[in-house]
Write a protein that holds these residues in place. Structure first.
Motif, PDB file in Angstrom:
ATOM      1  N   ASP A  69       0.839  -1.202   0.000  1.00  0.00           N
ATOM      2  CA  ASP A  69       0.000   0.000   0.000  1.00  0.00           C
ATOM      3  C   ASP A  69       0.876   1.255   0.000  1.00  0.00           C
ATOM      4  N   GLN A  70       1.484   1.520  -1.175  1.00  0.00           N
ATOM      5  CA  GLN A  70       2.375   2.660  -1.308  1.00  0.00           C
ATOM      6  C   GLN A  70       2.425   3.067  -2.776  1.00  0.00           C
ATOM      7  N   ASP A  71       2.649   4.348  -3.042  1.00  0.00           N
ATOM      8  CA  ASP A  71       2.870   4.833  -4.396  1.00  0.00           C
ATOM      9  C   ASP A  71       4.199   4.260  -4.866  1.00  0.00           C
ATOM     10  N   LYS A  72       4.184   3.496  -5.962  1.00  0.00           N
ATOM     11  CA  LYS A  72       5.420   2.849  -6.399  1.00  0.00           C
ATOM     12  C   LYS A  72       6.494   3.856  -6.783  1.00  0.00           C
ATOM     13  N   LEU A  73       6.092   5.036  -7.242  1.00  0.00           N
ATOM     14  CA  LEU A  73       7.086   6.036  -7.630  1.00  0.00           C
ATOM     15  C   LEU A  73       7.878   6.550  -6.436  1.00  0.00           C
ATOM     16  N   LEU A  74       7.308   6.421  -5.242  1.00  0.00           N
ATOM     17  CA  LEU A  74       7.977   6.897  -4.032  1.00  0.00           C
ATOM     18  C   LEU A  74       8.615   5.774  -3.224  1.00  0.00           C
ATOM     19  N   ALA A  75       8.476   4.547  -3.685  1.00  0.00           N
ATOM     20  CA  ALA A  75       9.077   3.412  -2.977  1.00  0.00           C
ATOM     21  C   ALA A  75      10.605   3.508  -3.064  1.00  0.00           C
ATOM     22  N   PRO A  76      11.294   3.233  -1.962  1.00  0.00           N
ATOM     23  CA  PRO A  76      12.755   3.287  -1.997  1.00  0.00           C
ATOM     24  C   PRO A  76      13.330   2.116  -2.778  1.00  0.00           C
ATOM     25  N   CYS A  77      14.339   2.402  -3.574  1.00  0.00           N
ATOM     26  CA  CYS A  77      15.057   1.325  -4.268  1.00  0.00           C
ATOM     27  C   CYS A  77      16.522   1.723  -4.404  1.00  0.00           C
ATOM     28  N   VAL A  78      17.360   0.727  -4.476  1.00  0.00           N
ATOM     29  CA  VAL A  78      18.796   0.953  -4.610  1.00  0.00           C
ATOM     30  C   VAL A  78      19.111   1.019  -6.100  1.00  0.00           C
ATOM     31  N   GLY A  79      19.631   2.154  -6.515  1.00  0.00           N
ATOM     32  CA  GLY A  79      19.975   2.338  -7.921  1.00  0.00           C
ATOM     33  C   GLY A  79      21.211   1.552  -8.320  1.00  0.00           C
ATOM     34  N   ARG A  80      21.491   1.542  -9.602  1.00  0.00           N
ATOM     35  CA  ARG A  80      22.664   0.828 -10.089  1.00  0.00           C
ATOM     36  C   ARG A  80      23.952   1.479  -9.609  1.00  0.00           C
ATOM     37  N   ASP A  81      23.848   2.715  -9.096  1.00  0.00           N
ATOM     38  CA  ASP A  81      25.006   3.392  -8.519  1.00  0.00           C
ATOM     39  C   ASP A  81      25.174   3.075  -7.035  1.00  0.00           C
ATOM     40  N   GLY A  82      24.271   2.226  -6.494  1.00  0.00           N
ATOM     41  CA  GLY A  82      24.358   1.816  -5.097  1.00  0.00           C
ATOM     42  C   GLY A  82      23.681   2.750  -4.118  1.00  0.00           C
ATOM     43  N   VAL A  83      23.079   3.840  -4.606  1.00  0.00           N
ATOM     44  CA  VAL A  83      22.436   4.821  -3.735  1.00  0.00           C
ATOM     45  C   VAL A  83      20.935   4.530  -3.664  1.00  0.00           C
ATOM     46  N   THR A  84      20.389   4.594  -2.436  1.00  0.00           N
ATOM     47  CA  THR A  84      18.953   4.393  -2.254  1.00  0.00           C
ATOM     48  C   THR A  84      18.226   5.718  -2.436  1.00  0.00           C
ATOM     49  N   ARG A  85      17.279   5.698  -3.371  1.00  0.00           N
ATOM     50  CA  ARG A  85      16.418   6.851  -3.644  1.00  0.00           C
ATOM     51  C   ARG A  85      15.035   6.292  -3.956  1.00  0.00           C
ATOM     52  N   SER A  86      14.058   7.170  -4.091  1.00  0.00           N
ATOM     53  CA  SER A  86      12.752   6.708  -4.553  1.00  0.00           C
ATOM     54  C   SER A  86      12.853   6.338  -6.032  1.00  0.00           C
ATOM     55  N   VAL A  87      11.902   5.542  -6.504  1.00  0.00           N
ATOM     56  CA  VAL A  87      11.900   5.087  -7.897  1.00  0.00           C
ATOM     57  C   VAL A  87      11.948   6.281  -8.849  1.00  0.00           C
ATOM     58  N   ILE A  88      11.084   7.265  -8.642  1.00  0.00           N
ATOM     59  CA  ILE A  88      11.042   8.410  -9.559  1.00  0.00           C
ATOM     60  C   ILE A  88      12.339   9.208  -9.503  1.00  0.00           C
ATOM     61  N   GLU A  89      12.936   9.324  -8.327  1.00  0.00           N
ATOM     62  CA  GLU A  89      14.194  10.073  -8.247  1.00  0.00           C
ATOM     63  C   GLU A  89      15.314   9.334  -8.963  1.00  0.00           C
ATOM     64  N   GLN A  90      15.326   7.997  -8.893  1.00  0.00           N
ATOM     65  CA  GLN A  90      16.322   7.229  -9.655  1.00  0.00           C
ATOM     66  C   GLN A  90      16.182   7.547 -11.143  1.00  0.00           C
TER      67      GLN A  90
ATOM     68  N   LEU B 256      11.528  12.290 -26.069  1.00  0.00           N
ATOM     69  CA  LEU B 256      12.010  11.051 -25.490  1.00  0.00           C
ATOM     70  C   LEU B 256      11.005  10.667 -24.408  1.00  0.00           C
ATOM     71  N   VAL B 257      10.258   9.594 -24.640  1.00  0.00           N
ATOM     72  CA  VAL B 257       9.244   9.166 -23.677  1.00  0.00           C
ATOM     73  C   VAL B 257       9.898   8.220 -22.674  1.00  0.00           C
ATOM     74  N   VAL B 258       9.953   8.683 -21.435  1.00  0.00           N
ATOM     75  CA  VAL B 258      10.629   7.977 -20.340  1.00  0.00           C
ATOM     76  C   VAL B 258       9.561   7.547 -19.342  1.00  0.00           C
ATOM     77  N   LEU B 259       9.589   6.286 -18.936  1.00  0.00           N
ATOM     78  CA  LEU B 259       8.613   5.804 -17.958  1.00  0.00           C
ATOM     79  C   LEU B 259       9.114   6.067 -16.545  1.00  0.00           C
ATOM     80  N   GLY B 260       8.254   6.642 -15.719  1.00  0.00           N
ATOM     81  CA  GLY B 260       8.625   7.005 -14.356  1.00  0.00           C
ATOM     82  C   GLY B 260       8.846   5.841 -13.425  1.00  0.00           C
ATOM     83  N   ASP B 261       8.533   4.623 -13.890  1.00  0.00           N
ATOM     84  CA  ASP B 261       8.735   3.438 -13.033  1.00  0.00           C
ATOM     85  C   ASP B 261       9.859   2.547 -13.554  1.00  0.00           C
ATOM     86  N   MET B 262      10.809   3.139 -14.293  1.00  0.00           N
ATOM     87  CA  MET B 262      11.955   2.367 -14.802  1.00  0.00           C
ATOM     88  C   MET B 262      13.258   2.965 -14.260  1.00  0.00           C
ATOM     89  N   PRO B 263      13.595   2.632 -12.998  1.00  0.00           N
ATOM     90  CA  PRO B 263      14.725   3.287 -12.326  1.00  0.00           C
ATOM     91  C   PRO B 263      16.110   2.749 -12.682  1.00  0.00           C
TER      92      PRO B 263
END
Length: 194
Positions: free
Chosen positions: A23-44, A104-111
């Motif tokens: 029960d969370q907005d997936k764009l704001l869910a924390p994830c670890v980027g390929r650079d090793g930094v944890t950010r929200s999906v949209i911020e990645q 350039l169409v970029v999807l906000g859920d592809m971090p």
């Protein structure tokens, strides 16, 4: 091709499959980027936009104040839409983008898309063509559309994206060694890149 390309980051969808499991907005869910930094999906996604794609627009809904804030922090224009449909979002963003060489169409859920993949797709945009990354034989995102596609993109409606435009276009397949171009976060398990 000359002139700037506008990156359109689609961030208005509801993410119902994700929300059904967590029960969370997936764009704001924390994830670890390929650079090793944890950010929200949209911020990645926003961090991965290369600096040479200077014109950026995040399309989202008015109730997503944190997405709006992050978009502004990362130098993006914000376009607020009431529809959650991908076609409606693309049409509104193209209509509001002003003169540009393409989109350039970029999807906000592809971090997990590498900036270099985005650069390659952007470099392949021609006025009458579509540029798409291909990884292991599969089309991915982001997808680049040349200036001549403006009217067709502005005619999109509902949840239908721009895939039907491929049938009437010269499609430049851009081979990339980047599984991130196929990786969207539709379910919580997809938050972890492996």
């Amino acid at each position: 091709m000359t002139g700037p390309i506008t990156a359109i980051v689609l961030a208005a969808g509801q993410g119902s499959r994700f929300r059904a499991q967590m029960d969370q907005d997936k764009l704001l869910a924390p994830c670890v980027g390929r650079d090793g930094v944890t950010r929200s999906v949209i911020e990645q996604v926003l961090v991965n936009l290369p600096v040479n794609v200077a014109k950026r627009c995040v399309v989202t809904s008015p109730d997503r104040s944190e997405v709006i804030r992050l978009a502004q922090v990362h130098g993006c224009e914000v376009l607020l839409v009431s529809s959650t449909g991908m076609g409606d979002s693309i049409a509104a963003a193209v209509a509001g983008s002003g003169a540009c060489a393409g989109w350039l169409v970029v999807l906000g859920d592809m971090p997990f898309v590498l900036p270099s993949s985005i650069e390659q797709v952007a470099a392949g945009v021609e006025e009458d063509g579509i540029s798409v990354p291909v990884h292991e034989g599969q089309y991915g995102h982001p997808v680049g559309f040349g200036r001549s596609f403006g009217p067709a993109l502005m005619a999109l409606t509902g949840d239908r994206g721009a895939k039907p435009l491929f049938a009437q276009a010269l499609v430049l397949e851009v081979p990339v060694d980047d599984p991130g171009v196929l990786w969207d976060v539709d379910v919580p398990e997809a938050l972890h890149y492996r």
